[in-house]
Design a protein around this motif. Structure first.
Motif, PDB file in Angstrom:
ATOM      1  N   ASP A   1       0.821  -1.202   0.000  1.00  0.00           N
ATOM      2  CA  ASP A   1       0.000   0.000   0.000  1.00  0.00           C
ATOM      3  C   ASP A   1       0.864   1.265   0.000  1.00  0.00           C
ATOM      4  OD1 ASP A   1      -2.361   1.357  -0.180  1.00  0.00           O
ATOM      5  OD2 ASP A   1      -2.695   1.435   1.989  1.00  0.00           O
ATOM      6  N   TRP A   2       1.929   1.229  -0.805  1.00  0.00           N
ATOM      7  CA  TRP A   2       2.800   2.380  -1.085  1.00  0.00           C
ATOM      8  C   TRP A   2       3.592   2.834   0.127  1.00  0.00           C
ATOM      9  CZ3 TRP A   2       2.810   2.000  -6.072  1.00  0.00           C
ATOM     10  CH2 TRP A   2       1.628   1.592  -6.727  1.00  0.00           C
ATOM     11  N   GLU A   3       3.734   1.929   1.089  1.00  0.00           N
ATOM     12  CA  GLU A   3       4.577   2.220   2.248  1.00  0.00           C
ATOM     13  C   GLU A   3       5.664   1.147   2.275  1.00  0.00           C
ATOM     14  OE1 GLU A   3       2.238   2.841   5.718  1.00  0.00           O
ATOM     15  OE2 GLU A   3       3.989   3.346   6.939  1.00  0.00           O
ATOM     16  N   LEU A   4       6.860   1.496   1.802  1.00  0.00           N
ATOM     17  CA  LEU A   4       7.900   0.495   1.554  1.00  0.00           C
ATOM     18  C   LEU A   4       8.464  -0.085   2.849  1.00  0.00           C
ATOM     19  CD1 LEU A   4       9.683   2.294  -1.408  1.00  0.00           C
ATOM     20  CD2 LEU A   4       8.375   0.163  -1.523  1.00  0.00           C
ATOM     21  N   PRO A   5       9.010  -1.312   2.777  1.00  0.00           N
ATOM     22  CA  PRO A   5       9.616  -1.935   3.964  1.00  0.00           C
ATOM     23  C   PRO A   5      10.891  -1.209   4.389  1.00  0.00           C
ATOM     24  CG  PRO A   5      10.001  -3.275   2.010  1.00  0.00           C
ATOM     25  CD  PRO A   5       9.081  -2.167   1.596  1.00  0.00           C
ATOM     26  N   ASP A   6      11.436  -1.611   5.535  1.00  0.00           N
ATOM     27  CA  ASP A   6      12.661  -0.984   6.051  1.00  0.00           C
ATOM     28  C   ASP A   6      13.910  -1.522   5.362  1.00  0.00           C
ATOM     29  OD1 ASP A   6      11.512   0.605   8.314  1.00  0.00           O
ATOM     30  OD2 ASP A   6      10.801  -1.382   8.892  1.00  0.00           O
ATOM     31  N   VAL A   7      13.882  -2.825   5.070  1.00  0.00           N
ATOM     32  CA  VAL A   7      15.084  -3.479   4.532  1.00  0.00           C
ATOM     33  C   VAL A   7      14.680  -4.442   3.417  1.00  0.00           C
ATOM     34  CG1 VAL A   7      17.006  -5.053   5.069  1.00  0.00           C
ATOM     35  CG2 VAL A   7      16.265  -3.381   6.778  1.00  0.00           C
TER      36      VAL A   7
ATOM     37  N   ASP B   1       7.531   9.103   2.008  1.00  0.00           N
ATOM     38  CA  ASP B   1       8.745   9.177   1.194  1.00  0.00           C
ATOM     39  C   ASP B   1       9.878   8.325   1.763  1.00  0.00           C
ATOM     40  OD1 ASP B   1      10.108   9.869  -1.027  1.00  0.00           O
ATOM     41  OD2 ASP B   1      10.814  11.807  -0.276  1.00  0.00           O
ATOM     42  N   ARG B   2       9.527   7.207   2.407  1.00  0.00           N
ATOM     43  CA  ARG B   2      10.554   6.337   2.986  1.00  0.00           C
ATOM     44  C   ARG B   2      10.976   5.272   1.996  1.00  0.00           C
ATOM     45  NH1 ARG B   2       7.909   3.838   7.017  1.00  0.00           N
ATOM     46  NH2 ARG B   2       9.640   2.409   7.136  1.00  0.00           N
ATOM     47  N   ARG B   3      12.274   5.046   1.898  1.00  0.00           N
ATOM     48  CA  ARG B   3      12.777   3.993   1.021  1.00  0.00           C
ATOM     49  C   ARG B   3      13.604   3.000   1.824  1.00  0.00           C
ATOM     50  NH1 ARG B   3      15.076   7.563  -3.949  1.00  0.00           N
ATOM     51  NH2 ARG B   3      13.830   9.372  -3.391  1.00  0.00           N
ATOM     52  N   PRO B   4      13.606   1.740   1.378  1.00  0.00           N
ATOM     53  CA  PRO B   4      14.288   0.699   2.162  1.00  0.00           C
ATOM     54  C   PRO B   4      15.815   0.817   2.106  1.00  0.00           C
ATOM     55  CG  PRO B   4      12.904  -0.247   0.417  1.00  0.00           C
ATOM     56  CD  PRO B   4      12.980   1.215   0.170  1.00  0.00           C
ATOM     57  N   ARG B   5      16.478   0.246   3.102  1.00  0.00           N
ATOM     58  CA  ARG B   5      17.920   0.018   3.022  1.00  0.00           C
ATOM     59  C   ARG B   5      18.098  -1.225   2.144  1.00  0.00           C
ATOM     60  NH1 ARG B   5      17.013  -0.029   8.550  1.00  0.00           N
ATOM     61  NH2 ARG B   5      18.382  -1.724   9.178  1.00  0.00           N
TER      62      ARG B   5
ATOM     63  N   ILE C   1      25.148  -0.864  -8.695  1.00  0.00           N
ATOM     64  CA  ILE C   1      24.737  -1.632  -7.511  1.00  0.00           C
ATOM     65  C   ILE C   1      25.259  -0.931  -6.252  1.00  0.00           C
ATOM     66  CG2 ILE C   1      24.900  -3.851  -6.288  1.00  0.00           C
ATOM     67  CD1 ILE C   1      25.676  -5.149  -9.000  1.00  0.00           C
ATOM     68  N   LEU C   2      26.558  -0.618  -6.279  1.00  0.00           N
ATOM     69  CA  LEU C   2      27.194  -0.036  -5.089  1.00  0.00           C
ATOM     70  C   LEU C   2      26.636   1.350  -4.788  1.00  0.00           C
ATOM     71  CD1 LEU C   2      30.669  -1.510  -5.896  1.00  0.00           C
ATOM     72  CD2 LEU C   2      29.506  -1.833  -3.699  1.00  0.00           C
ATOM     73  N   ASP C   3      26.358   2.135  -5.825  1.00  0.00           N
ATOM     74  CA  ASP C   3      25.741   3.452  -5.609  1.00  0.00           C
ATOM     75  C   ASP C   3      24.379   3.290  -4.923  1.00  0.00           C
ATOM     76  OD1 ASP C   3      27.883   4.620  -6.876  1.00  0.00           O
ATOM     77  OD2 ASP C   3      26.777   5.266  -8.660  1.00  0.00           O
ATOM     78  N   ALA C   4      23.567   2.361  -5.425  1.00  0.00           N
ATOM     79  CA  ALA C   4      22.217   2.168  -4.880  1.00  0.00           C
ATOM     80  C   ALA C   4      22.290   1.726  -3.427  1.00  0.00           C
ATOM     81  CB  ALA C   4      21.449   1.137  -5.710  1.00  0.00           C
ATOM     82  N   VAL C   5      23.170   0.766  -3.161  1.00  0.00           N
ATOM     83  CA  VAL C   5      23.324   0.255  -1.797  1.00  0.00           C
ATOM     84  C   VAL C   5      23.706   1.396  -0.858  1.00  0.00           C
ATOM     85  CG1 VAL C   5      24.865  -1.146  -0.352  1.00  0.00           C
ATOM     86  CG2 VAL C   5      23.827  -2.137  -2.410  1.00  0.00           C
ATOM     87  N   ARG C   6      24.671   2.205  -1.263  1.00  0.00           N
ATOM     88  CA  ARG C   6      25.160   3.291  -0.384  1.00  0.00           C
ATOM     89  C   ARG C   6      24.115   4.403  -0.238  1.00  0.00           C
ATOM     90  NH1 ARG C   6      30.681   2.228  -2.944  1.00  0.00           N
ATOM     91  NH2 ARG C   6      31.685   0.963  -1.344  1.00  0.00           N
ATOM     92  N   GLU C   7      23.509   4.808  -1.353  1.00  0.00           N
ATOM     93  CA  GLU C   7      22.481   5.858  -1.277  1.00  0.00           C
ATOM     94  C   GLU C   7      21.363   5.460  -0.327  1.00  0.00           C
ATOM     95  OE1 GLU C   7      20.516   7.159  -4.921  1.00  0.00           O
ATOM     96  OE2 GLU C   7      22.487   7.165  -5.889  1.00  0.00           O
TER      97      GLU C   7
END
Ligand SMILES: *Cc1c(COP(=O)(O)O)cnc(C)c1O
Length: 407
Positions: free
Chosen positions: A225-231, A261-265, A312-318
């Motif tokens: 429902d448009w609320e992303l997980p933590d990890v 506006d939360r995005r997962p690690r 991949i590494l950019d996404a992981v770090r961001e």
């Protein structure tokens, strides 16, 4: 269907390239597909998406432009998001979920990327496609090429799992075993391009497989429902799925669909048998060194040198995530433990994520109540070599009940 794609953009230096013709790498590095997101925000609504059939093409406005009758589909998409309480409990976690991609066509999530790539090849009028593969990508491309009535050429290392060989052959692909690694197979596809006139479907060498895999992120967001997980724990080979999902989240944020506006690690998971990305992550590098003597039962993770390593590494770090390697020697145990706990067809690649979950829970990097999603990228039935086991034998005329009772 109006097109919302504005251009392709080099991931290494931002150069713009036109999207109305086939493109490959720029300076040997991949391309992003870019959209007019304000226009997408006007044209696409959550209700509209939810009114469409449950396939990955329900997110049409955020996918490459294609005529309706050019879409090559086997009904891919909308894989279940399953709560896995018993699995989570083993590590003291209360909120672990599995996004189960084992149920997609050809038994792996490769169907999403190849559905997009073969669809675009079809849109461009290509009649011949080729791919180097460590396993599942070849099977998926062969199936979608068959579906489209195209000729398919598949090049795989000699030790590619049996099932992947058969599925390519059965789908009518010209299939070859190469005495080398997937990088050697990739070289053959590249070298044959002019002579054979094929569309190169290699990981990240055309821009559309990312877009197909992006739909995992779009779907996950819709299912939450448009609320992303933590990890998110993602078993990483070439990284298309992780890169694609991170792109999906950025696009959803941009059109204002993400709650809070939360995005997962993002956690990039590999096996100690082949872990160039986690090695580069720990060293603080943006590019990964090729991994020597790569060997793992998780064939999808056996990518010693990924052309999209920096993406991949950019996404992981961001994302504030990390990259981690799970012990190759324990993959079978984790696989068996997770399947026995939940009944889900956990592949060896996802078993690495179970191992990572154990490590990250033990170190406190994942907190007990955080919402965690593991991607189960394929069906274990595709790995007979990894599943072999000895079973106790019974004599039909003198059944040994003691043996049955003791399990
Ligand atoms: C290809 C594959 C992976 C790795 O996927 P990437 O997106 O290329 O990193 C993981 N698991 C399975 C089952 C695969 O087939």
């Amino acid at each position: 269907m109006p097109s919302f794609v504005t251009h392709l953009e080099s991931a290494i230096d931002g150069t713009h390239l036109p999207a109305n013709q086939p493109q490959t790498l720029h300076k040997d590095r991949p391309l992003w597909v870019r959209y007019d997101l304000p226009a997408v925000a006007k044209a696409m609504t959550k209700d509209l998406v939810q009114s469409r059939p449950p396939t990955m093409w329900r997110y049409r406005e955020l996918l490459p432009p294609v005529d309706d009758d050019r879409i090559v589909t086997l009904g891919e998409g909308m894989s279940p998001l399953l709560p896995t309480l018993r699995l989570g409990e083993k590590f003291g976690l209360n909120n672990v979920w599995v996004k189960d991609e084992s149920q997609l066509p050809t038994g792996s999530f490769k169907s999403r990327g190849l559905a997009a790539a073969v669809t675009m090849a079809n849109q461009f009028g290509t009649k011949r496609v080729a791919i180097p593969t460590a396993g599942n990508a070849g099977g998926a491309m062969a199936a979608y090429a068959a579906r489209a009535g195209m000729e398919a050429y598949v090049f795989m290392p000699q030790d590619t799992p049996e099932i992947n060989r058969y599925e390519c052959v059965l789908a009518g692909a010209r299939t070859f075993l190469v005495d080398g690694l997937i990088t050697d197979c990739g070289k053959i596809v590249r070298e044959g391009k002019e002579r054979m006139g094929w569309f190169d479907c290699s990981t990240l060498k055309e821009p559309y497989r990312i877009e197909g895999k992006k739909t995992m992120g779009l779907e996950l967001a819709e299912q939450c429902d448009w609320e992303l997980p933590d990890v998110i724990l993602y078993p990483t080979g070439g990284g298309t799925g992780l890169i694609g999902m991170w792109k999906a989240f950025a696009e959803l944020a941009e059109i204002g669909w993400l709650k809070g506006d939360r995005r997962p690690r993002m956690v990039s998971v590999q096996s100690t048998g082949c872990c160039p990305i986690s090695t580069a992550f720990e060293a603080g590098e943006r590019f990964a060194e090729p991994f020597a003597n790569a060997s793992t039962i998780a064939s999808g993770l056996r990518v010693p040198a990924a052309v999209g390593d920096f993406m991949i590494l950019d996404a992981v770090r961001e994302s504030g995530g990390c990259a981690i390697a799970a012990d190759e020697n324990h993959l079978r145990e984790w696989m068996k433990m997770a399947i026995a706990a939940e009944g889900i067809s956990i592949c060896p690649e996802a078993a690495a994520c179970v191992g990572a979950l154990e490590q990250l829970a033990a170190s406190g990097w994942i907190k007990p109540d955080e919402r965690v999603v593991i991607f189960n990228t394929g069906a274990v039935q595709k790995y007979p070599e990894a599943m072999r086991c000895d079973l106790p034998q019974l004599k039909k005329d003198s059944v040994d009940w003691g043996m049955i009772e003791s399990g």
